[in-house]
Design a protein around this motif. Structure first.
Motif, short mmCIF file in Angstrom:
data_model
loop_
_atom_site.label_atom_id
_atom_site.label_comp_id
_atom_site.label_asym_id
_atom_site.label_seq_id
_atom_site.Cartn_x
_atom_site.Cartn_y
_atom_site.Cartn_z
N ILE A 163 -0.90 -0.79 -4.36
CA ILE A 163 -2.19 -0.27 -4.18
C ILE A 163 -1.99 1.24 -3.83
O ILE A 163 -1.17 1.36 -2.63
CB ILE A 163 -2.77 -1.12 -2.97
CG1 ILE A 163 -3.20 -2.58 -3.65
CG2 ILE A 163 -4.40 -0.23 -2.82
CD1 ILE A 163 -2.62 -3.65 -2.83
N LEU A 173 1.01 -1.28 0.13
CA LEU A 173 0.03 -0.16 0.06
C LEU A 173 0.81 1.34 0.05
O LEU A 173 1.62 1.25 0.86
CB LEU A 173 -0.83 -0.18 1.17
CG LEU A 173 -1.68 1.01 1.39
CD1 LEU A 173 -2.64 1.66 0.36
CD2 LEU A 173 -2.36 1.00 2.81
N ILE A 205 -9.67 -0.71 2.35
CA ILE A 205 -8.43 -1.01 1.72
C ILE A 205 -7.90 -2.25 2.22
O ILE A 205 -7.70 -3.00 1.58
CB ILE A 205 -7.31 0.25 1.38
CG1 ILE A 205 -7.94 1.26 1.00
CG2 ILE A 205 -6.02 -0.47 0.63
CD1 ILE A 205 -7.09 2.39 0.79
N ALA A 214 -3.17 4.92 -2.42
CA ALA A 214 -4.09 5.73 -1.49
C ALA A 214 -3.74 7.05 -1.70
O ALA A 214 -2.70 7.18 -1.29
CB ALA A 214 -4.32 5.17 -0.23
N ASP A 273 -10.20 -5.27 1.75
CA ASP A 273 -10.23 -5.67 0.30
C ASP A 273 -8.92 -6.45 -0.24
O ASP A 273 -8.88 -7.22 -0.95
CB ASP A 273 -10.22 -4.60 -0.74
CG ASP A 273 -11.63 -3.70 -0.68
OD1 ASP A 273 -12.60 -4.24 -0.01
OD2 ASP A 273 -11.77 -2.54 -1.26
N TYR A 276 -7.14 3.92 -4.76
CA TYR A 276 -8.18 4.50 -4.07
C TYR A 276 -7.96 6.09 -3.81
O TYR A 276 -6.95 6.35 -3.18
CB TYR A 276 -8.27 3.80 -2.70
CG TYR A 276 -8.31 2.44 -2.59
CD1 TYR A 276 -9.67 2.14 -2.26
CD2 TYR A 276 -7.66 1.05 -3.12
CE1 TYR A 276 -10.16 0.51 -2.06
CE2 TYR A 276 -7.91 0.20 -2.92
CZ TYR A 276 -9.33 -0.39 -2.68
OH TYR A 276 -9.56 -1.64 -2.61
#
Ligand code: NAD
Ligand code: WQD
Length: 334
Positions: free
Chosen positions: A28, A4, A68, A30, A71, A55
């Motif tokens: 991922i 992340l 998050i 954010a 998921d 995201y």
């Protein structure tokens, strides 16, 4: 690993996403896009020919962050998201303290809930204050001259205490010196909104003719040519430093300076920019900028030894890539 990356649409985050994707990690991102654009995500995907999950959320929003982690099976967090304009932090201290420290706590709490053990944090050389150069990780930190710097010192302490209470939590506090330059493709780089605060983007905009001349803040410092000395580091070296740190992360807190270890003065940087790029950068000497220190450069031996990482790119690559990125931006932009 599934990583992340908060603030992954931003300057350093986007370059780090490139290196993570090229190393085979799933990314991922954010980012609430408060200081970046969604198209940077597409550009990173085009450079690497790989996809990321994005995201568009605020990482101080605990519920959005929880979604998050629910998921995805996250293996590690690299926390870049933050507000970073020093002068603005003096005008809006609460906004800075809230955004930069609450985001750190929200993410650390999510890591605890979901058993995520790896956490890398974007800290800054600013936490050293006006210490003796070169700055070494073992030095006592001095109070920062502004709220922005304090948010970094406080976030460091939050993560240190969290690791003390949880023996598996593995934290890397990366203290960046002065990141400059851009990806070699010229496709992504630093795009400050408004008039830049930092030296390199100011220089590129003067060279482009967007700004008339550079103001050199002080030529009476106790440095070889009297102008401020900094440890500029190519953003791709910095990005690679994150992946090196992720690869070697072990339980506990590890602090690393990420710089080149070499001090460069304002006038040396301007000269290198002019010579390498064949462009003129007119400048005038002004008074010192309040809050500035004479010299800042890193002792980089710990990162070299423990991370087997070393900055490979020098000032020539930095000024070349900064200019390549600026040159391909439309003249009307900004
Ligand atoms: P940047 O502004 O380009 O990137 C930060 C990103 O975080 C932006 O995309 C912004 O939209 C996002 N963001 C901010 N607050 C958020 C929030 N609450 N939720 C979600 N997204 C949020 O800055 P950068 O230069 O890439 O810096 C990255 C990190 O490195 C920052 O934490 C900064 O303080 C730190 N740092 C930067 C420098 C530097 O000179 N650039 C030096 C030392 C440390
Ligand atoms: C570099 C040198 C200036 C602009 C800041 C933050 C620090 C970190 C990096 C986030 C200094 C001189 C600058 C100009 C100039 N950011 N200068 N004319 O101040 O070392 O660090 O960015 O963490 O926290 O404080 O970087 O690029 O602003 O300045 O002469 O128009 O260039 O005086 O000597 P700084 P900078």
């Amino acid at each position: 690993m599934n990583i992340l990356v908060t603030g992954g649409a931003g300057y350093i985050g986007s370059h780090t996403c490139v290196v993570l994707l090229e190393a085979g990690h799933e990314v991922i991102v954010a980012d609430n896009l408060c200081n970046s654009k969604a198209e940077t995500i597409d550009k990173v995907e085009q450079i690497t020919n790989k996809k990321m999950v994005f995201y568009p959320i605020d990482v101080t929003d605990e519920e959005a962050v929880e979604r998050i982690f629910a998921d995805h099976k996250i293996d590690g967090v690299i926390h870049f998201a933050g507000l970073k304009a020093v002068a603005e932090s003096v005008e809006k201290p609460l906004e800075y303290y809230y955004n930069n420290t609450v985001s750190t706590m929200v993410l650390a709490k999510a890591c605890q809930r979901h058993g995520v053990e790896k956490f890398i944090f974007s800290s800054s050389a600013t936490v050293y204050g006006e210490n003796e150069v070169p700055f070494v990780e073992t030095m006592d930190l001095l109070p920062a001259a502004n709220p922005y710097g304090e948010t970094k010192a406080i976030s460091e302490r939050i993560l240190m205490d969290t690791a003390k209470a949880n023996s598996k939590f593995s934290v890397s506090l990366l203290r960046y010196f002065n990141p400059v330059g851009a990806h070699e493709s010229g496709f992504i780089g630093e795009e400050p909104t408004g008039i830049p605060n930092n030296l390199m983007p100011y220089v590129t905009q003067v060279a482009k003719g967007k700004l008339e001349k550079l103001q050199v803040f002080g030529n009476d410092y106790p440095t070889p040519d009297g102008t401020g000395v900094r440890d500029y580091i190519h953003v791709m070296d910095l990005a690679e430093g994150h992946v090196a740190s992720l690869d070697r992360l072990t339980p506990g807190v590890h602090i690393y300076n990420l710089g080149t270890g070499q001090g460069i003065s304002v006038l040396q940087l301007v000269k290198a920019f002019e010579e390498v790029n064949g462009v003129r950068v007119p400048y005038e000497i002004m008074g010192r900028r309040p809050g500035d220190i004479a010299e800042s450069y890193a002792d980089v031996s710990k990162a070299e030894k423990e991370l087997n990482w070393k900055a490979k790119r020098g000032i020539k690559e930095m000024v070349r890539d900064a200019w390549r990125f600026e040159s391909q931006l439309p003249a009307a932009q900004k």
